[in-house]
Design a protein around this motif. Structure first.
Motif, PDB file in Angstrom:
ATOM      1  N   PRO A 163      15.245  24.060  34.059  1.00 55.60           N
ATOM      2  CA  PRO A 163      14.152  24.735  34.766  1.00 55.60           C
ATOM      3  C   PRO A 163      12.847  24.844  33.995  1.00 55.60           C
ATOM      4  O   PRO A 163      11.777  24.850  34.604  1.00 55.60           O
ATOM      5  CB  PRO A 163      14.723  26.123  35.085  1.00 55.60           C
ATOM      6  CG  PRO A 163      15.934  26.282  34.269  1.00 55.60           C
ATOM      7  CD  PRO A 163      16.446  24.909  33.982  1.00 55.60           C
ATOM      8  N   VAL A 164      12.888  24.935  32.663  1.00 57.64           N
ATOM      9  CA  VAL A 164      11.631  25.104  31.925  1.00 57.64           C
ATOM     10  C   VAL A 164      10.714  23.893  32.102  1.00 57.64           C
ATOM     11  O   VAL A 164       9.611  24.022  32.642  1.00 57.64           O
ATOM     12  CB  VAL A 164      11.889  25.410  30.429  1.00 57.64           C
ATOM     13  CG1 VAL A 164      10.575  25.358  29.644  1.00 57.64           C
ATOM     14  CG2 VAL A 164      12.532  26.780  30.268  1.00 57.64           C
ATOM     15  N   PRO A 165      11.109  22.681  31.700  1.00 56.53           N
ATOM     16  CA  PRO A 165      10.182  21.548  31.876  1.00 56.53           C
ATOM     17  C   PRO A 165       9.961  21.181  33.329  1.00 56.53           C
ATOM     18  O   PRO A 165       8.887  20.706  33.707  1.00 56.53           O
ATOM     19  CB  PRO A 165      10.856  20.403  31.117  1.00 56.53           C
ATOM     20  CG  PRO A 165      12.290  20.785  31.034  1.00 56.53           C
ATOM     21  CD  PRO A 165      12.339  22.280  30.985  1.00 56.53           C
ATOM     22  N   SER A 166      10.985  21.403  34.168  1.00 59.83           N
ATOM     23  CA  SER A 166      10.833  21.075  35.580  1.00 59.83           C
ATOM     24  C   SER A 166       9.746  21.926  36.220  1.00 59.83           C
ATOM     25  O   SER A 166       8.865  21.415  36.929  1.00 59.83           O
ATOM     26  CB  SER A 166      12.170  21.297  36.306  1.00 59.83           C
ATOM     27  OG  SER A 166      12.045  21.013  37.674  1.00 59.83           O
ATOM     28  N   LEU A 167       9.762  23.235  35.960  1.00 62.80           N
ATOM     29  CA  LEU A 167       8.755  24.104  36.552  1.00 62.80           C
ATOM     30  C   LEU A 167       7.374  23.823  35.962  1.00 62.80           C
ATOM     31  O   LEU A 167       6.361  23.859  36.674  1.00 62.80           O
ATOM     32  CB  LEU A 167       9.133  25.573  36.346  1.00 62.80           C
ATOM     33  CG  LEU A 167       8.308  26.602  37.123  1.00 62.80           C
ATOM     34  CD1 LEU A 167       8.237  26.256  38.605  1.00 62.80           C
ATOM     35  CD2 LEU A 167       8.872  27.994  36.928  1.00 62.80           C
ATOM     36  N   VAL A 168       7.301  23.513  34.667  1.00 61.00           N
ATOM     37  CA  VAL A 168       6.013  23.201  34.041  1.00 61.00           C
ATOM     38  C   VAL A 168       5.379  21.983  34.709  1.00 61.00           C
ATOM     39  O   VAL A 168       4.208  22.019  35.113  1.00 61.00           O
ATOM     40  CB  VAL A 168       6.171  22.962  32.523  1.00 61.00           C
ATOM     41  CG1 VAL A 168       4.881  22.391  31.930  1.00 61.00           C
ATOM     42  CG2 VAL A 168       6.538  24.257  31.807  1.00 61.00           C
ATOM     43  N   ILE A 169       6.131  20.889  34.821  1.00 57.59           N
ATOM     44  CA  ILE A 169       5.534  19.669  35.384  1.00 57.59           C
ATOM     45  C   ILE A 169       5.275  19.832  36.882  1.00 57.59           C
ATOM     46  O   ILE A 169       4.296  19.297  37.414  1.00 57.59           O
ATOM     47  CB  ILE A 169       6.414  18.420  35.091  1.00 57.59           C
ATOM     48  CG1 ILE A 169       5.610  17.128  35.305  1.00 57.59           C
ATOM     49  CG2 ILE A 169       7.682  18.407  35.920  1.00 57.59           C
ATOM     50  CD1 ILE A 169       4.502  16.898  34.333  1.00 57.59           C
ATOM     51  N   CYS A 170       6.132  20.587  37.573  1.00 59.42           N
ATOM     52  CA  CYS A 170       5.900  20.812  39.005  1.00 59.42           C
ATOM     53  C   CYS A 170       4.629  21.625  39.223  1.00 59.42           C
ATOM     54  O   CYS A 170       3.840  21.326  40.126  1.00 59.42           O
ATOM     55  CB  CYS A 170       7.103  21.523  39.629  1.00 59.42           C
ATOM     56  SG  CYS A 170       8.518  20.434  39.902  1.00 59.42           S
ATOM     57  N   GLU A 171       4.397  22.645  38.398  1.00 57.90           N
ATOM     58  CA  GLU A 171       3.157  23.421  38.511  1.00 57.90           C
ATOM     59  C   GLU A 171       1.948  22.561  38.159  1.00 57.90           C
ATOM     60  O   GLU A 171       0.914  22.646  38.813  1.00 57.90           O
ATOM     61  CB  GLU A 171       3.218  24.644  37.588  1.00 57.90           C
ATOM     62  CG  GLU A 171       4.103  25.750  38.113  1.00 57.90           C
ATOM     63  CD  GLU A 171       3.899  27.066  37.369  1.00 57.90           C
ATOM     64  OE1 GLU A 171       3.020  27.142  36.496  1.00 57.90           O
ATOM     65  OE2 GLU A 171       4.636  28.018  37.680  1.00 57.90           O
ATOM     66  N   LEU A 172       2.102  21.717  37.145  1.00 53.98           N
ATOM     67  CA  LEU A 172       0.986  20.872  36.720  1.00 53.98           C
ATOM     68  C   LEU A 172       0.563  19.922  37.828  1.00 53.98           C
ATOM     69  O   LEU A 172      -0.621  19.670  38.039  1.00 53.98           O
ATOM     70  CB  LEU A 172       1.390  20.093  35.460  1.00 53.98           C
ATOM     71  CG  LEU A 172       0.303  19.314  34.734  1.00 53.98           C
ATOM     72  CD1 LEU A 172      -0.733  20.261  34.139  1.00 53.98           C
ATOM     73  CD2 LEU A 172       0.920  18.462  33.617  1.00 53.98           C
ATOM     74  N   LEU A 173       1.556  19.401  38.560  1.00 49.93           N
ATOM     75  CA  LEU A 173       1.267  18.411  39.601  1.00 49.93           C
ATOM     76  C   LEU A 173       1.133  19.013  40.993  1.00 49.93           C
ATOM     77  O   LEU A 173       0.763  18.309  41.935  1.00 49.93           O
ATOM     78  CB  LEU A 173       2.372  17.351  39.615  1.00 49.93           C
ATOM     79  CG  LEU A 173       2.289  16.314  38.484  1.00 49.93           C
ATOM     80  CD1 LEU A 173       3.602  15.588  38.334  1.00 49.93           C
ATOM     81  CD2 LEU A 173       1.170  15.331  38.725  1.00 49.93           C
ATOM     82  N   GLY A 174       1.458  20.296  41.148  1.00 47.35           N
ATOM     83  CA  GLY A 174       1.344  20.923  42.458  1.00 47.35           C
ATOM     84  C   GLY A 174       2.549  20.719  43.348  1.00 47.35           C
ATOM     85  O   GLY A 174       2.439  20.739  44.578  1.00 47.35           O
TER      86      GLY A 174
END
Length: 392
Positions: A145-156
């Protein structure tokens, strides 16, 4: 009875370590003919200096000429559509054009702005891990969840879509599945991202996709390809580094204690773990554009060249005692992020996520330990763990 598939030689491991055969190639001839994870014959390069030589020379070792996995299942038109925006599959100057658009978004300075948010995401994941109760799966509750949420927030990307995207990513990277299933996952991924891009084009937000749609002359297919590449690379690699790195530290308690007790160890520890684990098993293969020599061997033009990054990063020519995990040395110059023009664009983000996440985990749970054996992903292009049961 169906014979189970065999793990291709470049992807074989004994736990954390590349199998001895890869070390024997590296320390002997330096190169061997093998079948790749996608069933193609290639020259496998294993020495650190030889891998750097190939990755440094896109003129003689082309990314654009290398066959795409599963291409035989696609029409020429669909191949071109699928490849658009996937800058790792291009050579300069087309690679340069696409990468130049993205480089400003992934500078160290830009990534530092994300540091407080990454820490919040990591702390929230640790809260979730604690609420799950002992024992809990560190992959499910923290590493993924940590990197997944980071990249998902970054890309929208909406948070609700994260689990579905991860399930497709696993299928895309699993070489034990028939190619038809992996191609189907590619098509599903593209269909989902087409909707995401359409929304970004209609109402560009402040996320990366909105910025690209608003400020750059990129086609819809290119935006979809860029989003696909960044999402896949941005969560799969770091998620597996966090889970596999935690397991490595748990099995080297003196190294774990150094990192837990000394904040200054975080940066060198991340570099050493990147080198020692090398979760990306190989950079995408290259095709020779002329007759070349590698490790003293003549390689004809038109040949496919692959790499063993784990073997190269364990090369005694890189550093002394390469088989030992020593987080204090920092391991500068490793190839975990590749090398040359295709050096990983997201390296600053991945480093920051790990530099924040590992110390937070170890200080929150100082008694962290394994609750059951970890489950390795033997057939994945990105090496890692399916599950990591822990208690504290």
């Amino acid at each position: 009875m169906t014979t189970p598939p065999e793990v291709p030689l470049p992807m074989r491991r004994n736990g954390f370590d590349p199998v001895p055969e890869l070390g024997e190639i590296r320390d002997g001839e330096g190169i061997a003919r093998v079948d790749t994870a996608f069933g193609m014959s290639a020259y496998l390069v294993c020495r650190y200096e030889d891998v750097r030589q190939v990755l440094s020379d896109p003129v003689r070792f082309s990314s654009a000429l290398s066959p795409a996995p599963g291409a035989e299942h696609l029409s020429a038109e669909e191949q071109a559509t699928m490849q658009a925006g996937q800058f790792i599959a291009f050579d300069p100057p087309e690679h340069t054009r696409l990468r130049r658009v993205l480089t400003p978004e992934f500078t160290v300075r830009r990534m530092r702005r994300l540091e407080p948010r990454i820490a919040e995401i990591a702390e929230a994941a640790l809260d979730d891990l604690e609420r799950a109760g002992k024992p809990a799966d560190l992959v499910e509750h923290f590493a993924l969840p940590v990197p997944s949420l980071v990249i998902c927030e970054l890309l929208g990307v909406p948070k609700a879509d994260r689990a579905e995207f991860h399930e497709r990513s696993v299928r895309l990277l699993d070489t034990s599945l028939p190619m038809e299933q992996r191609v189907a996952a590619q098509r599903e991924d593209r269909a989902y991202l087409a909707g995401l891009v359409a929304r970004a084009q209609a109402e560009p937000g402040d996320d990366l996709l909105g910025t690209l749609a608003r400020n750059h002359d990129l086609s819809t297919d290119e935006l979809i390809g860029i989003a696909s590449l960044l999402l896949l690379a941005g969560h799969e690699t770091t998620a597996n580094m966090l889970s596999l790195g935690t397991l490595a530290l748990l099995q080297h308690p003196e190294q774990l204690a150094k990192l837990r007790d000394d904040p200054a160890q975080a940066e060198p520890a991340v570099e050493e773990l990147l080198r020692w684990l090398s979760v990306v098993q190989a950079a995408p293969p290259r095709t020779t554009t002329e007759d070349v020599k590698i490790a003293g061997h003549a390689i004809p033009a038109g040949s496919l060249v692959s790499f063993s990054l784990p073997a190269a990063n364990r090369d005694p020519g890189l550093l002394p005692d390469p088989e030992t995990l020593d987080i204090s040395r920092g391991a500068a110059g490793h190839l975990a992020f590749g090398h040359g023009v295709h050096h990983c664009l997201g390296a600053p983000l991945a480093r920051m996520e790990m530099r924040i996440a590992f110390p937070l985990l170890l200080r929150r749970f100082p008694q962290l330990k394994l609750a059951a054996p970890a489950d390795f992903r033997a057939f994945s292009v990105v090496y890692g763990l399916r599950t990591l049961p822990v208690t504290w």
